[in-house]
Design an enzyme around this catalytic site. Structure first.
Site, PDB file in Angstrom:
ATOM      1  CB  CYS A 118      -0.951  -0.001   1.192  1.00 55.97           C
ATOM      2  SG  CYS A 118      -0.179   0.334   2.786  1.00 55.97           S
TER       3      CYS A 118
ATOM      4  CB  CYS B  58      27.743  25.116   2.753  1.00 57.22           C
ATOM      5  SG  CYS B  58      28.102  25.821   1.116  1.00 57.22           S
TER       6      CYS B  58
ATOM      7  CB  CYS C 131      60.024   7.459  49.422  1.00 60.08           C
ATOM      8  SG  CYS C 131      60.722   5.874  49.940  1.00 60.08           S
TER       9      CYS C 131
END
Length: 529
Positions: free
Chosen positions: A180, A253, A329
């Site tokens: 359809c 763009c 250390c």
């Protein structure tokens, strides 16, 4: 399929799509509309309102900004792109004489290579060709029309939604599968909008790979936005497959730049965006596309995070968990609950043999310890070097963004000056100065990419001196333009600004010419990263 002989698309007046064919032999016969000359060497798009927009054919500048050579290009609109596309289809159809939408699918399959399509079309195996392209041979009798034997008033169920509709409310392709119109419309809309499919939409029937032709799509879709999106999608391959065409990379763009030959040259779209035609990035003189691509990847991926970890952390010699030292250390205790190993930060050996050597390792010069320390020092040096160039690259990028905002301020200053008995021509030095400032910022930004991959030699020292000189002059010019200009100081600051931007122009030209001379004479040696 209700196949129309025409290939007509109506573009929305306010929106455009773009596409273009290969090196069209008959493109001179097309009406491409008016073109404008563009100076491709100008700086970014933010000066709209002070500077005009560019478009059309262009003269490409030399490395220092002067017009040493012609690099002509056109900025094409949607209608002009579609003209090229339709002309390409028409040329092929003059020979093979198929419905235009079928020819479009065939051309898309061959990446718009007309010669390849012609060669395959006449090799004697048409059925294999149409099968590979997922279309029904239009010369065969339509199965769809054979199946339309029911009365149009008789209801039948749609095989998608299972609702009953009159036969006239069903439509399908040449494969014979009918659904359809409502289901068709929703199916096509989903494929186009949500999945971004255009030229590869197949029949919705399970297992059917026949492609939906353009006329069917345009007939069944009523939403103009969906149609426009479809137009963008089906024409996209037309541009992508043509080495003489390039989409403008600016967001939203839909123009395409067409050149006479592909090269790493600056082009400017009508939207104002200037970019490198070869790689599509912002124009990046003096660095070549290859090195800019590597730089962008280096900045985007996690390689520098790895360098930082290598330079500032070590692995536990037992469980290999990454550990960062947070005190003086050298006695390290792994915090991994399943490990708890104690080792020396310097040599990574077990801590027990070290005795009371809490802050100094007497096994420092052992080969293994030296190798580990050297590797760490190399990683640290590489990280520091990267950060040196990256920080300066990012600094100029940020300054360039700030400088673009100067256009609005300069425009306001120019208007104020004209209200104090100064002519329009007398205040143009401010706009020119900001133009030069933006050009210098952009050039300096990319010189640090170039320098990052550059090996040290006599020419690199000259380059660094040119770079430092331009950088100092650019900072002085930027300082002048950020000052408040009063009527009393106008003449003095005008002279200083003019002298400085002319000097910046000159030094920028010297730097670029030196780099390009190095390219031509193969003077540069590179660090492979």
């Amino acid at each position: 399929m209700d196949s129309d002989e025409g290939y007509n698309y109506e573009f929305d007046d306010e929106e455009e799509c773009s596409e273009d064919s290969g090196a069209d032999e008959h493109e001179d016969d097309l009406e491409l509309g008016e073109v404008e000359l563009v100076e491709a060497g100008l700086s970014g798009s933010e000066r709209a309102g002070i500077c005009g927009e560019g478009g059309g054919s262009a003269l490409g500048p030399g490395p220092g900004g002067e017009e040493e050579e012609d690099y002509r290009y056109e900025v094409l609109t949607a209608e002009q792109i579609l003209q090229h596309m339709v002309e390409c289809i028409r040329e092929v159809n003059e020979v093979i004489q198929n419905p235009a939408t079928i020819t479009r699918i065939l051309l898309s399959h061959f990446n718009w290579d007309k010669e390849k399509l012609m060669e395959r079309y006449f090799d004697g195996n048409l059925e294999k060709l149409f099968s590979e392209c997922h279309v029904i041979n239009p010369s065969k009798k339509s199965r769809t029309r054979q199946m339309n034997t029911r009365s149009s008033a008789q209801d039948m169920p749609c095989q998608i939604c299972y609702l009953n509709y009159p036969n006239s409310y069903f439509t399908g392709l040449e494969c014979g599968h009918k659904f359809c119109m409502q289901c068709w419309s929703e199916y096509l809309t989903t494929k186009i909008i949500e999945e971004g499919m255009g030229q590869t939409i197949s029949c919705p029937a399970h297992g059917c790979d026949i492609l939906v032709d353009d006329n069917t799509v345009m007939r069944l879709i009523t939403d103009s936005k969906v149609k426009l999106k479809y137009q963008h999608l089906i024409t996209n391959s037309f541009v992508e497959c043509n080495r003489l065409l390039k989409w403008c990379p600016a967001p939203d763009c839909h123009h395409v730049v067409k050149v006479q030959y592909p090269d790493a040259k600056p082009v400017r779209c009508k939207c104002g965006r200037q970019f490198c035609f070869n790689c599509g990035e912002n124009w990046h003189d003096p660095v070549k596309c290859k090195w800019l691509k590597k730089w962008i990847k280096k900045c985007d991926d996690d390689s520098e995070t790895s360098n930082w970890i290598a330079a500032n952390t070590k692995e536990c010699p037992k469980c290999h968990v990454t550990i960062e030292k947070d005190g003086g250390c050298n006695h390290m205790v792994c915090r991994n609950q399943n490990c708890k190993a104690e080792f020396c930060w310097v040599c990574l050996g077990p801590w027990e043999p070290h005795g009371s050597a809490w802050y100094n390792c007497n096994r420092y010069n052992e080969d293994d310890a030296k190798a580990a320390r050297d590797a760490q020092e190399r990683s640290r040096a590489a990280l520091q070097r990267y950060l040196f160039y990256c920080n300066r690259y990012m600094n100029h990028m940020q300054s360039l963004r700030f400088e673009h905002k100067l256009y609005a301020q300069v425009k306001q200053k120019m208007e104020e000056m004209q209200q104090h008995n100064m002519s329009w021509i007398e205040v143009q030095f401010l706009k020119k100065a900001v133009d030069v400032l933006c050009q210098c910022r952009s050039t300096l930004m990319y010189t640090y990419v170039f320098a990052f991959y550059l090996k040290k030699n006599n020419q690199s020292i000259i380059f660094e001196n040119n770079q430092a000189d331009l950088e100092n002059a650019t900072e002085v010019l930027s300082g002048y333009l950020e000052r408040d200009i009063s009527q009393d100081s106008l003449q003095d600051i005008k002279q200083k600004v003019q002298d400085k931007y002319r000097y910046c122009e000159s030094r920028r030209r010297v730097l670029l010419l030196h780099v390009h001379e190095g390219y031509e004479k193969d003077l540069w040696e590179y660090i492979e990263d």
